[in-house]
Design a protein around this motif. Sequence first.
Motif, PDB file in Angstrom:
ATOM      1  N   LEU A 399       2.772 -26.679  37.264  1.00  0.00           N
ATOM      2  CA  LEU A 399       2.533 -26.094  35.945  1.00  0.00           C
ATOM      3  C   LEU A 399       1.101 -25.588  35.811  1.00  0.00           C
ATOM      4  O   LEU A 399       0.861 -24.522  35.238  1.00  0.00           O
ATOM      5  CB  LEU A 399       2.832 -27.115  34.850  1.00  0.00           C
ATOM      6  N   SER A 400       0.121 -26.352  36.305  1.00  0.00           N
ATOM      7  CA  SER A 400      -1.273 -25.905  36.172  1.00  0.00           C
ATOM      8  C   SER A 400      -1.480 -24.589  36.901  1.00  0.00           C
ATOM      9  O   SER A 400      -2.117 -23.660  36.377  1.00  0.00           O
ATOM     10  CB  SER A 400      -2.240 -26.979  36.689  1.00  0.00           C
ATOM     11  N   HIS A 401      -0.935 -24.450  38.103  1.00  0.00           N
ATOM     12  CA  HIS A 401      -1.094 -23.209  38.849  1.00  0.00           C
ATOM     13  C   HIS A 401      -0.294 -22.072  38.207  1.00  0.00           C
ATOM     14  O   HIS A 401      -0.722 -20.915  38.235  1.00  0.00           O
ATOM     15  CB  HIS A 401      -0.673 -23.406  40.306  1.00  0.00           C
ATOM     16  N   LEU A 402       0.853 -22.380  37.626  1.00  0.00           N
ATOM     17  CA  LEU A 402       1.636 -21.360  36.940  1.00  0.00           C
ATOM     18  C   LEU A 402       0.859 -20.777  35.765  1.00  0.00           C
ATOM     19  O   LEU A 402       0.776 -19.551  35.593  1.00  0.00           O
ATOM     20  CB  LEU A 402       2.959 -21.963  36.463  1.00  0.00           C
ATOM     21  N   TYR A 403       0.262 -21.658  34.953  1.00  0.00           N
ATOM     22  CA  TYR A 403      -0.488 -21.198  33.792  1.00  0.00           C
ATOM     23  C   TYR A 403      -1.793 -20.512  34.203  1.00  0.00           C
ATOM     24  O   TYR A 403      -2.219 -19.534  33.570  1.00  0.00           O
ATOM     25  CB  TYR A 403      -0.749 -22.364  32.835  1.00  0.00           C
ATOM     26  N   LEU A 404      -2.439 -20.998  35.245  1.00  0.00           N
ATOM     27  CA  LEU A 404      -3.647 -20.325  35.726  1.00  0.00           C
ATOM     28  C   LEU A 404      -3.324 -18.945  36.279  1.00  0.00           C
ATOM     29  O   LEU A 404      -4.074 -17.986  36.060  1.00  0.00           O
ATOM     30  CB  LEU A 404      -4.334 -21.183  36.787  1.00  0.00           C
ATOM     31  N   LEU A 405      -2.217 -18.827  36.984  1.00  0.00           N
ATOM     32  CA  LEU A 405      -1.825 -17.534  37.535  1.00  0.00           C
ATOM     33  C   LEU A 405      -1.585 -16.520  36.411  1.00  0.00           C
ATOM     34  O   LEU A 405      -2.051 -15.373  36.491  1.00  0.00           O
ATOM     35  CB  LEU A 405      -0.560 -17.707  38.375  1.00  0.00           C
ATOM     36  N   ALA A 406      -0.883 -16.952  35.360  1.00  0.00           N
ATOM     37  CA  ALA A 406      -0.646 -16.056  34.222  1.00  0.00           C
ATOM     38  C   ALA A 406      -1.957 -15.674  33.549  1.00  0.00           C
ATOM     39  O   ALA A 406      -2.164 -14.510  33.162  1.00  0.00           O
ATOM     40  CB  ALA A 406       0.288 -16.741  33.218  1.00  0.00           C
ATOM     41  N   SER A 407      -2.874 -16.625  33.409  1.00  0.00           N
ATOM     42  CA  SER A 407      -4.159 -16.355  32.768  1.00  0.00           C
ATOM     43  C   SER A 407      -5.013 -15.417  33.607  1.00  0.00           C
ATOM     44  O   SER A 407      -5.668 -14.503  33.073  1.00  0.00           O
ATOM     45  CB  SER A 407      -4.905 -17.676  32.539  1.00  0.00           C
ATOM     46  N   TYR A 449       0.107 -14.965  24.125  1.00  0.00           N
ATOM     47  CA  TYR A 449       0.334 -14.432  25.468  1.00  0.00           C
ATOM     48  C   TYR A 449       1.043 -15.452  26.357  1.00  0.00           C
ATOM     49  O   TYR A 449       2.056 -15.138  27.009  1.00  0.00           O
ATOM     50  CB  TYR A 449      -0.995 -14.014  26.103  1.00  0.00           C
ATOM     51  N   LEU A 450       0.542 -16.689  26.413  1.00  0.00           N
ATOM     52  CA  LEU A 450       1.155 -17.698  27.270  1.00  0.00           C
ATOM     53  C   LEU A 450       2.548 -18.076  26.779  1.00  0.00           C
ATOM     54  O   LEU A 450       3.449 -18.326  27.588  1.00  0.00           O
ATOM     55  CB  LEU A 450       0.263 -18.941  27.350  1.00  0.00           C
ATOM     56  N   MET A 451       2.734 -18.122  25.469  1.00  0.00           N
ATOM     57  CA  MET A 451       4.064 -18.426  24.945  1.00  0.00           C
ATOM     58  C   MET A 451       5.065 -17.357  25.369  1.00  0.00           C
ATOM     59  O   MET A 451       6.223 -17.641  25.664  1.00  0.00           O
ATOM     60  CB  MET A 451       4.022 -18.544  23.423  1.00  0.00           C
ATOM     61  N   ASN A 452       4.609 -16.106  25.423  1.00  0.00           N
ATOM     62  CA  ASN A 452       5.472 -15.011  25.846  1.00  0.00           C
ATOM     63  C   ASN A 452       5.668 -14.986  27.359  1.00  0.00           C
ATOM     64  O   ASN A 452       6.722 -14.575  27.850  1.00  0.00           O
ATOM     65  CB  ASN A 452       4.882 -13.678  25.378  1.00  0.00           C
ATOM     66  N   ALA A 453       4.650 -15.440  28.089  1.00  0.00           N
ATOM     67  CA  ALA A 453       4.697 -15.358  29.550  1.00  0.00           C
ATOM     68  C   ALA A 453       5.616 -16.401  30.166  1.00  0.00           C
ATOM     69  O   ALA A 453       6.158 -16.191  31.247  1.00  0.00           O
ATOM     70  CB  ALA A 453       3.290 -15.509  30.130  1.00  0.00           C
TER      71      ALA A 453
END
Length: 490
Positions: A399-407, A449-453
């Motif tokens: 999850l941390s890498h998923l959210y960092l990748l999106a950011s 943005y993250l909620m949409n991603a």
Amino acid sequence: MNTTPALLDLEDRLDAAPSLPAVGSRFGDALREILNDDGAFDRHQEANLRPEVIEALESKISDAGVKFIYYMIPTLGGRTIAKVVPAEHVARNLRKGIAFHRTALTDLQTNRGGQLIGGGVAAQEFWALPEPDTFNVLPWDTDVARMFCTAYEPPHLEGVGGRLMEYDVRALFQRAHAAFTERTGLELRSGLEPEMTWAGPGMEVKTKDGQSPAYQVENLERMRPVYKKVIDYAQKLGFDMIEGDYEDNGQLELNWNYDNADRSTERLTVYRQICKQVARELGLEASFMPKPYNGKMGNGCHHNLSLWRGDENVIEDGSVQLHVTETAKHAIAGMLVHSPGSMLIMGSTVNSYKRFWDIGQFAPSGADWGLDTRGVAIRISSNGRMEYRLPDASVNPYLSHLYLLASIEDGLDRRLDPGSPESPSAELMDTQLPRTLGEAIDAFRADEYLMNAMPAGLTKIYLELKEDEWARYCGTISQWEFDQYWEAIP
């Protein structure tokens, strides 16, 4: 999938779209397309049943004398679930997979009303297909091996059959990373620094007032039985172990070399299992609790990140002086802009936020960055590496890498500017990090943005888990409250 050609130069791509909106992302569109793929199970099954795949796996099992296999999947909470099957059934399992109750991926957690989160008792099963290339023999018992699996909706389910389960965060990150690479030509690499606390006979340390036990060779000697076993087991499982140090009372950090983020995330999952096994063998306790003691350093898990196109690190330009490139600045700004919204991932427990209240213990407290300074959220300790310091030792690495990748992708797409270490940009000027799990829940919801991603179902269940955890904490009377108030009010 609507993607940009992989060979398009990054700066040309950025110049072509300098003002993409923060909400409505290709990242999220790609994930939704991945999750709507009805043929995912069939393709995985077909690959598993190739004769050469079955023959190679059965040969490995026979040569190693393996009798049992764990079929494993990491959960939404960062734990690992598994079933054990006698090894002679491997061909059957490659075809049929392993069935689990749906709520196993949400840690079989009930809410305060006693209802299972993520589907309830009546929820349907999912099917987990093994990945033969993840087969490894356990070095502490060579009768046993393990394989990671990917979770799918059973093919017979109407409307969703054959699709990837959106709670399978390991598979979700790996596919999101592959789609990111297809769009950008870039690969995310990471090196993780998991700190943890060991307790039990022989682990006690005494120091004089105001002195840290960090780095002392005597304390490394105290931990010698631990680090010898951990490093040995890790090396046998393919880790490139590089260094380790003693940091605070019972706190040991052992590091392995950076790699493609798919492999780094998986290694952290395996590393935790190694440490728990070593603790059993030595009669100790091994804890990844973020903040076990007041006045002592918490257990962080810094993520050292870089972006690569082939063999080229695109955030490194050959300059000797410590600095950041323009590409790195965009990535840093993306991570910092979304740091409040992703804190529920990086600090996923009530205890996580105790790290930020204990003054002088090297935990970051703001959405900021700097050159080789340990009090910031992102530290540039060497050229070509961005050390993201917010995650703690309990973090779910997928999850941390998923959210960092999106950011990061948002920062690159919009060419966000972090400003300088001394003077943050307008985008970051008023950015505040949450200081409790409750504040993190609010910030998580507020990041449009993250909620949409992210997949809506994943977000919904994760919020339900964290809101229940926060409610349980808020409703629990602590010893601190007794000490403060029992006799305080006449």
